[in-house]
Enzyme design. Structure first.
Site, PDB file in Angstrom:
ATOM      1  N   HIS A 160      14.369  71.838  92.689  1.00 46.33           N
ATOM      2  CA  HIS A 160      13.808  72.873  91.822  1.00 46.33           C
ATOM      3  C   HIS A 160      14.368  72.776  90.406  1.00 46.33           C
ATOM      4  O   HIS A 160      13.610  72.728  89.432  1.00 46.33           O
ATOM      5  CB  HIS A 160      14.118  74.255  92.427  1.00 46.33           C
ATOM      6  N   GLU A 161      15.686  72.764  90.302  1.00 48.45           N
ATOM      7  CA  GLU A 161      16.289  72.734  88.970  1.00 48.45           C
ATOM      8  C   GLU A 161      15.979  71.422  88.249  1.00 48.45           C
ATOM      9  O   GLU A 161      15.824  71.402  87.021  1.00 48.45           O
ATOM     10  CB  GLU A 161      17.801  72.949  89.064  1.00 48.45           C
TER      11      GLU A 161
ATOM     12  N   HIS B 119      12.701  71.699  86.473  1.00 45.06           N
ATOM     13  CA  HIS B 119      12.863  72.285  85.134  1.00 45.06           C
ATOM     14  C   HIS B 119      13.373  71.226  84.160  1.00 45.06           C
ATOM     15  O   HIS B 119      12.914  71.148  83.008  1.00 45.06           O
ATOM     16  CB  HIS B 119      13.878  73.437  85.186  1.00 45.06           C
TER      17      HIS B 119
ATOM     18  N   HIS C 102      10.729  68.884  82.960  1.00 37.15           N
ATOM     19  CA  HIS C 102       9.837  69.555  82.013  1.00 37.15           C
ATOM     20  C   HIS C 102      10.438  69.496  80.606  1.00 37.15           C
ATOM     21  O   HIS C 102       9.717  69.289  79.620  1.00 37.15           O
ATOM     22  CB  HIS C 102       9.644  71.013  82.457  1.00 37.15           C
TER      23      HIS C 102
END
Length: 623
Positions: A409-410, A413, A416
């Site tokens: 998940h991290e 980010h 992105h």
């Protein structure tokens, strides 16, 4: 000027989160006050606003690049949200509010960290019965750190989760639960960390700032930078989901109560029993314990598998640079390079393990943004921070499956931020992206953790190197929707509480924080919280983390992420064209266009709710 200030203060702010000290904290707060005042003054600079407006009014404005137009349009919006149109004394009052809010939110977060670090409990071996060896080792290490004998428990996440999930001592679970649920509150162990007054002040100031700008509430102001167009659209979305999730959650709870009474002797299932009973039921029903999986999820292999997945999907190669200095021995630095050309694209620091003087949770933050000033292209750099249990003895750190998904998940980010091709920091990477869409890449990447072909890249036994056995994988897959309803109503509780608290704030009545939370719980929750619970006193996302009137974003973005992932299940998990299209249309474009347009460019249509419902196993309820 803003970019230079951001690059200077970013490491200071980061160290405040991962290696805090009284001296650093004092310096941080002093600098934060000045920096907030600078940004407040900048956003109200009439001359700059007029210059932006003049560019927007030029006949050739539409011939500027998409990125240039976005910089101007987003800048004009932010000037208006910063109070550029206000007259005195409202103008000065708005700046005062900005500075005061920054201070209160930082103090709120510090109080949670201090309350968590201050609490500890010396325990006997009998009390620790049921805990896995890794947790026992951590408890002994905690005692050594505090110059004590035996074993000591803390409120750092690995310690707390281990107790709530595995400790057979019910009184110990209840004791830890109360300590966790009353952190930084009037019910906590030390009233010096009580956040009650700060919370009231934060809500009052947010409301006042919003009304000064002409918004009815802080929730209305929040939506000015989000995909959702109105409070009613947000509430309809959440209430619709609640209607689908609550029946499933009620059924799951009744099932758990029957099991707890029959098999565990727990006739009155309490909140501090939930994780323990749920883990026992999962073991009984599926033959799977999280401890069964951990030996197959050593941190070095998981990291390698994550990097291999990014190479396959997005054409990037990740290389460690051990010579780069970091703030702690656990922290490491890596470079992202294009796999075909070896061109340097970005860098990131990884700090994965829990320790004292480090804020809890997991997050990605910006160290430096991609930019091109004076014809010099600067690569983006990210911080990736988690709080996993560290290595024990000669073995590397072993992750739970939930921790694996957190890491993915991290890193989503991080991708992105790092794979943006926009060279304006204001709109590059995650900056400027609507807050209810910013979770799309992170939640999207989590889905790969459930795939057999992906797990085969890293899920290998720490000692033998054996691949994850097929029967263990099938058990894991069978648990994918386990208690999905209970998890979803908990997220809906958080989201509705946050949004309604900001939407319905009344200066005459104050925050009404717990009455609002209790009303939301009556609507969606299936488990009664104790009267003394003070969950909101440590709800950092909303009171200090930028998710105010925006916690719903996790569920909103999950609609996008589940639908985006379905493109890969249709085309093939390793389909290079789909991966490159995701990089090009989602990751690369930043905020140069609305997130809805970026999603449509990737998927070829507007998002659909069905993939999200399927990911929770709620298709039947949806019908």
């Amino acid at each position: 000027a803003s970019d230079a200030l951001s690059r200077t203060f970013s490491p200071v702010s980061h160290l405040h989160g991962v290696a805090d000290s009284p001296e650093l904290r004092k310096a941080f707060l002093a600098a934060l006050e000045q920096i907030t005042a600078f940004h407040a003054e900048l956003s109200q600079n009439q001359s700059l606003y007029e210059r932006f407006s003049a560019v927007a009014a030029r006949p050739d404005f539409e011939r500027l690049s998409v990125a240039q137009r976005a910089v101007v349009n987003d800048g004009l919006r932010d000037f208006r949200l910063g109070g550029v149109a206000l007259k005195e004394p409202e103008r000065s009052r708005f700046r005062e509010i900005s500075t005061e809010l920054a201070r209160l939110q930082a103090e709120y977060e510090q109080a949670v960290t201090d309350a968590s670090d201050a609490w500890y409990l010396a325990v006997t071996d009998e009390q620790l019965a049921g805990l896995p060896e890794s947790a026992l080792h951590a408890a002994r290490s905690e005692a050594e750190t505090r110059d004590m004998n035996g074993s000591v428990l803390s409120l750092r996440a690995p310690s707390y989760i281990a107790v709530m999930t595995h400790a057979r001592d019910r009184e110990l679970r209840a004791h830890m639960y109360r300590a966790w649920q009353t952190r930084a509150s009037d019910q906590g162990a030390d009233s010096a960390h009580d956040n009650s007054q700060r919370m009231e002040q934060i809500l009052a100031l947010r409301h006042e700032a919003s009304t000064l700008l002409g918004f009815p509430s802080a929730a209305h102001r929040s939506l000015a930078t989000k995909m959702a167009q109105s409070p009613q659209e947000v509430l309809s979305f959440l209430n619709d989901l609640a209607g689908k999730a609550r029946p499933a959650a009620q059924h799951e709870l009744e099932d758990l109560r029957r099991f707890a009474a029959a098999e565990l002797g727990l006739d009155d299932l309490q909140p501090w029993d939930m994780s323990f009973a749920a883990e026992r039921l999962k073991e009984s029903r599926y033959g799977l314990s999280e401890e069964d999986l951990k030996p197959y999820l050593p941190m070095p292999r998981v990291l390698e598998g994550l990097f291999d997945r990014c190479t396959a999907l997005f054409g990037v190669r990740i290389v460690e640079r051990p010579e780069v200095k970091t703030w702690h021995a656990d922290a490491r630095y890596f470079e992202l390079r294009d796999a075909d050309t070896d061109q340097l694209r970005a860098g990131f620091y990884l700090d994965p393990y829990a320790r004292a003087d480090k804020r809890g949770g997991a997050w990605m933050d910006v160290c430096g943004s991609r930019a091109n000033f004076d014809s010099q292209t600067r690569i983006p750099v990210a911080y990736l921070v988690c709080n996993f249990a560290p290595a024990t003895g000669d073995r590397p750190a072993l992750l739970s499956f939930d921790e694996v998904t957190t890491l993915f998940h991290e890193f989503g980010h991080g991708l992105h931020h790092m794979l943006t091709e926009v060279e304006w920091p204001r709109i590059g990477g995650i900056s400027g992206v609507e807050w209810d869409a910013v979770e799309l890449p992170s939640q999207f990447l989590e889905n790969f953790c459930w795939e057999r072909s992906v797990l085969d890249q890293f899920a290998r036994h720490v000692d033998s190197g054996e691949a994850l056995p097929e029967d263990l994988y099938k058990k894991l897959l069978a648990t994918r929707h386990y208690h999905a309803g209970l998890w979803l109503v908990r997220q809906l509780e958080f989201a509705l509480f946050d949004f309604q608290m900001h939407l319905h704030y009344d200066p005459q009545q104050g925050g009404r924080i717990y009455p609002t939370l209790n009303a939301v719980r009556e609507q969606v929750a299936v488990i009664k919280a104790p009267q003394w619970s003070r969950f909101a006193h440590a709800f950092g996302h909303v009171f200090a983390g930028g998710y105010d009137a925006g916690y719903y974003s996790y569920l909103w973005a999950e609609v996008l992420s589940a639908d985006a992932y379905s493109a890969f299940t249709e085309a093939g998990l390793d389909d290079p064209e789909t991966g490159h299209r995701f990089r090009r249309e989602i990751l690369a474009v930043g905020a140069t266009r609305p997130a809805a347009e970026s999603f449509a460019a990737f998927r070829g249509r507007e998002p659909m709710l069905e993939p999200l419902l399927a990911s929770y196993g709620l298709q039947a309820e949806a019908a």
